[in-house]
Structures are given as structure tokens and as C-alpha cells.
Design an enzyme around this catalytic site. Sequence first.
Site, PDB file in Angstrom:
ATOM      1  N   GLU A 271       0.828  -1.361  -0.145  1.00  0.00           N
ATOM      2  CA  GLU A 271      -0.013   0.001   0.029  1.00  0.00           C
ATOM      3  C   GLU A 271       0.775   1.176  -0.188  1.00  0.00           C
ATOM      4  O   GLU A 271       0.525   2.177   0.676  1.00  0.00           O
ATOM      5  CB  GLU A 271      -0.824   0.107   1.265  1.00  0.00           C
ATOM      6  CG  GLU A 271      -1.921  -1.176   1.068  1.00  0.00           C
ATOM      7  CD  GLU A 271      -3.369  -0.867   1.927  1.00  0.00           C
ATOM      8  OE1 GLU A 271      -3.376  -0.022   2.566  1.00  0.00           O
ATOM      9  OE2 GLU A 271      -4.094  -1.905   2.169  1.00  0.00           O
TER      10      GLU A 271
HETATM   11  C1  LIG Z   1       2.726  -9.679   0.758  1.00  0.00           C
HETATM   12  C2  LIG Z   1       2.442  -8.571  -0.305  1.00  0.00           C
HETATM   13  C3  LIG Z   1       1.066  -8.374  -0.580  1.00  0.00           C
HETATM   14  C4  LIG Z   1       0.825  -7.657  -1.660  1.00  0.00           C
HETATM   15  N1  LIG Z   1      -0.746  -7.580  -2.034  1.00  0.00           N
HETATM   16  C5  LIG Z   1      -0.803  -6.700  -3.067  1.00  0.00           C
HETATM   17  C6  LIG Z   1      -2.076  -6.928  -3.693  1.00  0.00           C
HETATM   18  O1  LIG Z   1      -3.090  -7.539  -3.023  1.00  0.00           O
HETATM   19  N2  LIG Z   1      -2.311  -6.201  -4.867  1.00  0.00           N
HETATM   20  C7  LIG Z   1      -1.523  -5.751  -5.528  1.00  0.00           C
HETATM   21  O2  LIG Z   1      -1.831  -5.039  -6.703  1.00  0.00           O
HETATM   22  N3  LIG Z   1      -0.252  -5.642  -5.062  1.00  0.00           N
HETATM   23  C8  LIG Z   1       0.144  -6.048  -3.805  1.00  0.00           C
HETATM   24  N4  LIG Z   1       1.454  -5.984  -3.262  1.00  0.00           N
HETATM   25  C9  LIG Z   1       2.305  -5.118  -4.056  1.00  0.00           C
HETATM   26  C10 LIG Z   1       2.933  -3.996  -3.149  1.00  0.00           C
HETATM   27  O3  LIG Z   1       1.965  -3.211  -3.434  1.00  0.00           O
HETATM   28  C11 LIG Z   1       4.186  -3.836  -3.825  1.00  0.00           C
HETATM   29  O4  LIG Z   1       5.101  -4.482  -3.450  1.00  0.00           O
HETATM   30  C12 LIG Z   1       4.539  -2.308  -3.524  1.00  0.00           C
HETATM   31  O5  LIG Z   1       3.899  -1.494  -4.359  1.00  0.00           O
HETATM   32  C13 LIG Z   1       6.190  -1.994  -3.927  1.00  0.00           C
HETATM   33  O6  LIG Z   1       6.459  -2.577  -5.239  1.00  0.00           O
HETATM   34  P1  LIG Z   1       7.582  -3.580  -5.228  1.00  0.00           P
HETATM   35  O7  LIG Z   1       7.563  -4.502  -4.260  1.00  0.00           O
HETATM   36  O8  LIG Z   1       7.851  -3.646  -6.687  1.00  0.00           O
HETATM   37  O9  LIG Z   1       8.785  -2.315  -4.755  1.00  0.00           O
HETATM   38  P2  LIG Z   1       9.651  -1.409  -5.824  1.00  0.00           P
HETATM   39  O10 LIG Z   1       8.653  -0.549  -6.548  1.00  0.00           O
HETATM   40  O11 LIG Z   1      10.644  -2.087  -6.566  1.00  0.00           O
HETATM   41  O12 LIG Z   1      10.265  -0.366  -4.772  1.00  0.00           O
HETATM   42  C14 LIG Z   1      11.586  -0.801  -4.124  1.00  0.00           C
HETATM   43  C15 LIG Z   1      12.064   0.247  -3.193  1.00  0.00           C
HETATM   44  O13 LIG Z   1      12.220   1.532  -3.854  1.00  0.00           O
HETATM   45  C16 LIG Z   1      11.478   2.417  -3.136  1.00  0.00           C
HETATM   46  N5  LIG Z   1      11.059   3.674  -4.044  1.00  0.00           N
HETATM   47  C17 LIG Z   1      10.456   3.324  -5.130  1.00  0.00           C
HETATM   48  N6  LIG Z   1      10.359   4.765  -5.735  1.00  0.00           N
HETATM   49  C18 LIG Z   1      10.615   5.359  -5.008  1.00  0.00           C
HETATM   50  C19 LIG Z   1      10.773   7.073  -5.070  1.00  0.00           C
HETATM   51  N7  LIG Z   1      10.227   7.597  -6.134  1.00  0.00           N
HETATM   52  N8  LIG Z   1      11.365   7.259  -4.033  1.00  0.00           N
HETATM   53  C20 LIG Z   1      11.749   6.775  -2.698  1.00  0.00           C
HETATM   54  N9  LIG Z   1      11.680   5.395  -3.002  1.00  0.00           N
HETATM   55  C21 LIG Z   1      11.171   4.964  -4.058  1.00  0.00           C
HETATM   56  C22 LIG Z   1      10.269   1.656  -2.465  1.00  0.00           C
HETATM   57  O14 LIG Z   1       9.756   2.593  -1.316  1.00  0.00           O
HETATM   58  C23 LIG Z   1      10.891   0.580  -2.055  1.00  0.00           C
HETATM   59  O15 LIG Z   1      11.481   0.861  -0.815  1.00  0.00           O
HETATM   60  C24 LIG Z   1       1.793  -6.776  -2.278  1.00  0.00           C
HETATM   61  C25 LIG Z   1       3.270  -7.051  -2.179  1.00  0.00           C
HETATM   62  C26 LIG Z   1       3.563  -7.904  -1.072  1.00  0.00           C
HETATM   63  C27 LIG Z   1       4.912  -8.041  -0.694  1.00  0.00           C
END
Ligand SMILES: Cc1cc2nc3c(=O)[nH]c(=O)nc-3n(C[C@H](O)[C@H](O)[C@H](O)COP(=O)(O)OP(=O)(O)OC[C@H]3O[C@@H](n4cnc5c(N)ncnc54)[C@H](O)[C@@H]3O)c2cc1C
Length: 824
Positions: free
Chosen positions: A502
Site C-alpha cells: 500500500e
Molecule cells: C505480501 C504482499 C502483498 C501484496 N498484496 C498486493 C495486492 O493484493 N495487490 C497488488 O496489486 N499488489 C500487492 N502487493 C504489491 C505491493 O503493493 C508492492 O510490493 C509495492 O507497491 C512495492 O512495489 P515493489 O515491491 O515492486 O517495490 P519497488 O517498486 O521495486 O520499490 C523498491 C523500493 O524502492 C522504493 N522507491 C520506489 N520509488 C521510489 C521513489 N520515487 N522514491 C523513493 N523510494 C522509492 C520503495 O519505497 C521501495 O523501498 C503486495 C506485496 C506484498 C509483498
Amino acid sequence: MAVMIWLLILVLGAIALAFMEAAGWMWAAALATLLVAAGATKIVPFVLMVPLLVLLAVVATSLLVPALRRHIYTGPVFAFYRKILPPMSDTERDALEAGTTWWDGQLFSGKPDWDDLLRTPAPKLTDEEQSFLDHETEELCAMIDEWEIVSTLHDLPPEVWAFIKDNGFLGLIIPRSYGGKGFSAYAHSQIVTKLSTRTCAGAVTVMVPNSLGPAELLIHYGTEAQKNHYLPRLARGDDIPCFALTSPHAGSDAASIPDTGVVCMGDWQGKETLGLRVTWDKRYITLGPVATVLGLAFRAVDPDRLLGGAQDLGITCALIPTDHPGVRIGRRHKPLIAEFQNGPNWGTDVFIPMDFVIGGQAMLGEGWKMLMNCLAAGRSISLPANYVGMSRLAVRAVGGYARIRKQFKTPIGRFEGIEEALTRMGSNLYTMDAARAMTAGAIDRGEKPAVLSAIVKYHLTERGRQVVNDGMDIIGGKGICMGPNNFLAIAYMTLPIGVTVEGANILTRSLIIFGQGAIRCHPYVLKEIAATREADRDRAIAAFDEALWGHLKFSLSNMARSFVFGLTGSHFVDTPALVAPETKRYYQQLTRFSAAFAFLSDVSMLVLGGGLKRREKLSARLGDILSLMYLCSATLKRYEEDGRQAADAPLMHWAIWDAMFKAQNAFEGVVANYPSKAVAWLLRRIIFPLGRPYVVPSDRLGHEVAALLIEPSATRDRLTRDMFIAKTPDDPLALIEAALPAVIAADVVEAKVRAAVKEGRVKGDTIDARIADAIAAGVITDAEAATIARAKELADRVIHVDDFEPSASVAGNAAVLTALARAA
Ligand SMILES: Cc1cc2nc3c(=O)[nH]c(=O)nc-3n(C[C@H](O)[C@H](O)[C@H](O)COP(=O)(O)OP(=O)(O)OC[C@H]3O[C@@H](n4cnc5c(N)ncnc54)[C@H](O)[C@@H]3O)c2cc1C
């Protein structure tokens, strides 16, 4: 000398006029009076005074007559502003405009209306909601054995799934008219909080369908036919929903999803039907592996212009039954040790009729707006409740453990080092819970708090992480060795999940809280931006003119207020009428922070412009100041709502002092990193003219807080209210509950024995011998000796850790150890 006095009057007069937000004509009149006085006292030669007065009259007229002002000043500024305003995509604009502002807007105003906040009623449960919390939720908690789930079942047991569905846990937010519970946001929050004191898998399984997902989207945007079909099925648990937004290449940058739906004609139930051919690749989808209905976000395109409009329609949300031809549901991901269902799903050229689009054809391309609006509410409830629940568990269990566990013949909770961690735990929980309840209450009053939801999501998950980490440090090896007797490790290992979902926390703090807050909550910035979008130039300049000059007056006023409050220690700031005397100074200090924050925000936007978006460290610290003011507001409000409990006051005082000190550091962190050292120097003199006055909370206060956590008391009960405490005697928390009073009672008896040993009345080489001798000497009674024995037996059971067969420990713990390494 006369010149010095005149200059002093000029400066003081300017500060006073700015402070009062005086109208333009008052500035002109004051300056004219000062000029005449300068001429009369020969500070300015008489021959110069007349031309100066004429010049003043010309400048004042050009500023005070709207038509002239717009032509001479506003027009050129408007053109420049338009040029430097960073381009904003539709998705960025939708995100910025989503939701509402509430107390965050007041904190941005420099003059928060505390009476208004305190008049806001405390959220309350209806009788039915209270009964659901006390009975169904209690029963669900009692049914769940989290250790069995993580070690053996790897899913909720079938009877728990059935109980969740049969009792309407999946339809808490669905209106009664569609067969749901129709509960308030506060009730939803209370239920998830209680579940989270017992189970991660259960809490997540309940909170996801009630949060950002198909039900929420349908309630707000579904067609009547979609609502009638899905909502009763979701409420009964006949359908299990999930919502899929995240793609492998679009995580935080979710608006860039590559998944597409091409508008086309296709065969649906034997008829040629208008619809979309959808291709997607999603991962991390909670409940995905068991879902029967898949909420899907994709970008809709209409290359052949079948709909007669644009080719790129934008992000769109649809509901697709998971048994629809072409839908492929993947296997499970393993989110650390949390055994809720989560996994990937895909589809290639899957034809869906237009009726599957949430809201139908009219809502094509509206998906991002829908998601952002729902996120504003959902993000305020689930994760804050989840982390408050885990923190309640940690505070109650670890507080008790710290009194029961002795080292160096002393309960470990009495060592200053442990006290420090206990203090953080207690005060963090007090504030977290206050912010959780206040925000849920705002949602029930119709707010969709976009910025506040980001604040509570980030700060409550971070503070929850701190609380549980502190708890793990306190309980030492007891927290490390897994098994049914470990009451904290599962919560510990699941902490990074909420931090990631989220809106991952780093992104939320660095980009969202201030980035969105500065535009949404600022009284003028959104108006200025809106003016640049106005097509009619005259109307645009008129709107911009009003916003720009209002903005200038606002900034000057906050600069003056910040400086005056700093000089006077904010002693003369108005306080709300009906607050506890011991908190009055806090309201004054927070008003000072609010004025200084509003001023610093304006200067930052002016100095850094669009570059502020890239200076994430500065944006993060500005967001911290806003967040800390919000957390303090909630803490003070809770203190009032709880009836100003004197016994709880140390929790409140520590939380506020800690927050004020952190806010002061955040101010310094922004100012110290300004590109211009001259501006930084000036800002320091204005915001902290007498130096930085806030210090860390005292050790004495910290001691008072820690002491509240390690003994049974009404304060401890209030701090951990509504949490689940198992009635089964072997449950680790139930054991702590039984052992804590027993150990305290035994300590009194043991003290008698020790005193008698010192006086030589009792002898013996071992403790058992001394107790026997103490009974014989009439120092203690048989019943008192039994108290010691009972306490010892219970304490032994509390500190016991599990052990397993060698083969089990290697195989069974491999996943656990991997998870633990990552969580650390
Ligand atoms: C257990 C679990 C349940 C989930 N459930 C759902 C679901 O039901 N439906 C759904 O659609 N998604 C779901 N997600 C996805 C979740 O919303 C994403 O994991 C999240 O949006 C982050 O994306 P990512 O993991 O690809 O990280 P990335 O986008 O690769 O981010 C990696 C890091 O970079 C940082 N970052 C990225 N951009 C910036 C910026 N501009 N400035 C500073 N920092 C930045 C982030 O804060 C993070 O620390 C789930 C994820 C998990 C792990």
C-alpha cells in the site's frame, strides 16, 4: 540614535502588520505615517520626503487596484509560474486530487483551530459492532493457533475459513442492503486491531477484502447490476476477492502498468459483444491463489476508435471471475512467515465483455482515480489497525515478561537499559492507537484523507516495527527460539510486509506525505495550480491573483508569527478553552510548530521549486514535521477523550516531548541542507531565534512510563484494551497474565524472608531451606510459602522455550531462519 529608533519602529511595525495579516491599505498607511514622521524628525530631508510619499502612493495604487495589480505584477508572475511548474501527468493529477483534507489542512494553516479538533466526537461502536467485537471476533481469535498455521497447516484451517465466511467477516464494509454488516470504519479498525493481537494470517485474510479491493470499488463505482450480483456474494463469502494492480515491472510506479485491455468485439455467451481483449502479468496478489473473483487493473486502449474517442483511455478496473476462460491463477508466494494466501496471476488476450468493467463502459479510463480515492480510505484503516494490534500484543506480553524474568536477582524491566526500550514501546503505542482511532473516526465523518492516510500508514507501521523490535530485544532468547511458546516472533517476522505494501514506506515518506500534502493541504498552492489550467486568460489571472497575494500575506504572517512565537517561547499563544492544564503548553508549542512549518514549506517551495520533488530527503523531513504534529494532535485528543487519566499522563508527556524533539531535528535537517547558506542562516534566526529549545524526554519521565508497563494496572489495561487474551492456561500470553500478579505477590513474601535472613532469624543454604526455616520461625505462613512456589512454577513456564527433534529443527526451521534473517 533617532535613525535607529525609526528603523526599529519600521521593523517592529512590519512584523506586527505581517503577524496580523493586515490589509494592503494598512501597510500603505503605516509606511506613509512613518515617512512623515521621518520628515518631521529630519531623519529624511523634507525635500526627499515628498517624492518618497509620491512614490509610495504610486506603488500602493498599483498594488491595491486589482486591475492594475493584475496587469503590472500578477500577469508576468503568472507567465513565469506556468513556465516553471513541472509537467503533471493525468495519473499524477488524479493522485494529487484524490481524497479530502481535514486536520492536515489545519496543521498547514499555521493557526490550527484546536477547539475544532477537540469538539470532534470520539469514534464509538454501536451495540451491534461492540457485540461483534466481543463475541464473533473473540471467538475467531480463540479458534486460531498461529503456530499450527505457520508450522504445519500453512493456511487457515477449513473451520476458520468457514467461520470467517459464515459470520460476515468478509463483508464488514458492505452495506446492509447488500447483505453485508455495514459497519463503520472505526468498527472495521477495531476488529482488525483485535485480530492482529492474535494472528497475522487471520487479520490479513479479513482486512484485505474489507480494504482496497473489489467490494470498496463496487460500493463507490459499480453499476447497480454489479452491486446486486457481487456484493451479497462477497458478504456471504461465496466469492473470495482479490485485487491485482502490481506487475513485475510496475511496483511503486503502479501507474506505469504494462497490462492492456484492447477495446474490441468478441464472442460472449454466443453473441458478438463489445468488450476488451486483456493481457496481464501480475504478482504479489493477496488472496489471489484462492480468489474466485479477480479485480484487475490494466490500461484500456482503443486503437481502432470503436468508441469514437481517444486511443489511450487510461487505467481501468474490471472484475473477472477466476474461472473465466483464459484466467491463469498461479501458485503461492511465501510472504515471509505469514501464511495468508498471496500469488501471481496472468492472462493473454482474454476477452471480457464491457459489463466486467467496474462501473461499465462509462468508467473506462477512470481506474486510477477510483483506486486513489479508495486508497485514501483503505490505507487509513487496515495497516494502522494491524500494527496497533501487534504492538498491543508486544506491550502487554513483553511488559509482563520484563517483570517476571529476573537476572542479577532483579526483574529485567527495572534495568535502565530495558526501561528505555519499554518506554518507547508504551509511548509509541499510546500515540499509534490515538492516531489510528482519530483517523478512522474521520473516515466515518465522510473524509477520504489522502495525506493523513499516508501519514498513519507510514508512521504506524514504522512505530509498530520499533515496538516489536524493542520487544524482541527485551525478551532475548525467548523471542528467538520458535515454537508455540514464542509469543512475538511471528509478529516480528511479518513486520516488513506492511512496510512494503500500500505504498512502500520509503516512497511514502520521501515522496507522498509532503509532496502530496504541500499541494493538497496548503491553502493556496492548489488554487495557484488550478489557475494555470484555466483556459480563459482573464479568469486564470483573476484566480491566480487572488491565490498569489493571499499566499504572500499567508507566508509573511507565518514568518512573523514563527519569529514572535520563537522569541516569546510561544507563551502568549491562545490555547483551547477546555483542555487539561498540564497540556496547555503543548498546544502553544504545536501552534508555533504549525506556523514555522507553514513558513518553511513556503520558503522551500519558493527556493527549490519543482526541484523539491527530487530533493526527497528534504521532502521527507518536511513530511516528518507534518506527521509529528498530526501524531501529537491525536495524542492530546486521546488524553482528553480518555478523561485526562492522571495515571496515563507519563505516556502522553513522553510521546509529546519525543515528537517535539524529533520535529525540531527535522526542521534543522531541512534548513541545514538548504542550497543557500544565507537563506539557511536567516531561516534559523526566524524559526529558532533563541536557539533550539526542545530536548529529549527526561529519564525520570521515561522511568515512570516503563513502570506502568510492568505491573498490572488500569493504565496497562487501557493501553492494551480490546486485545485478545486466551483463556487456555497454556497459551503464552495467558501464562504471563497469570504469572505477573503471582510473581509480584511472591516478591513481597521473599522480601520478608530476605529481611529475616539478614537479621539472623532465618538460616539455610538454599532458597527452599530458607523458606522452610522461615515457616518454622513464623516469618511467613504456609499460604505465603505456597505463593512463592506458585510464582516460581508459573515463571518457569513463562521463560520456557520450545525444543524439537534434531531433524525437525533443521528442516522445519529452515524457512523460519531465512525469514528471520531478512526481517532483521
Ligand atoms: C505480501 C504482499 C502483498 C501484496 N498484496 C498486493 C495486492 O493484493 N495487490 C497488488 O496489486 N499488489 C500487492 N502487493 C504489491 C505491493 O503493493 C508492492 O510490493 C509495492 O507497491 C512495492 O512495489 P515493489 O515491491 O515492486 O517495490 P519497488 O517498486 O521495486 O520499490 C523498491 C523500493 O524502492 C522504493 N522507491 C520506489 N520509488 C521510489 C521513489 N520515487 N522514491 C523513493 N523510494 C522509492 C520503495 O519505497 C521501495 O523501498 C503486495 C506485496 C506484498 C509483498
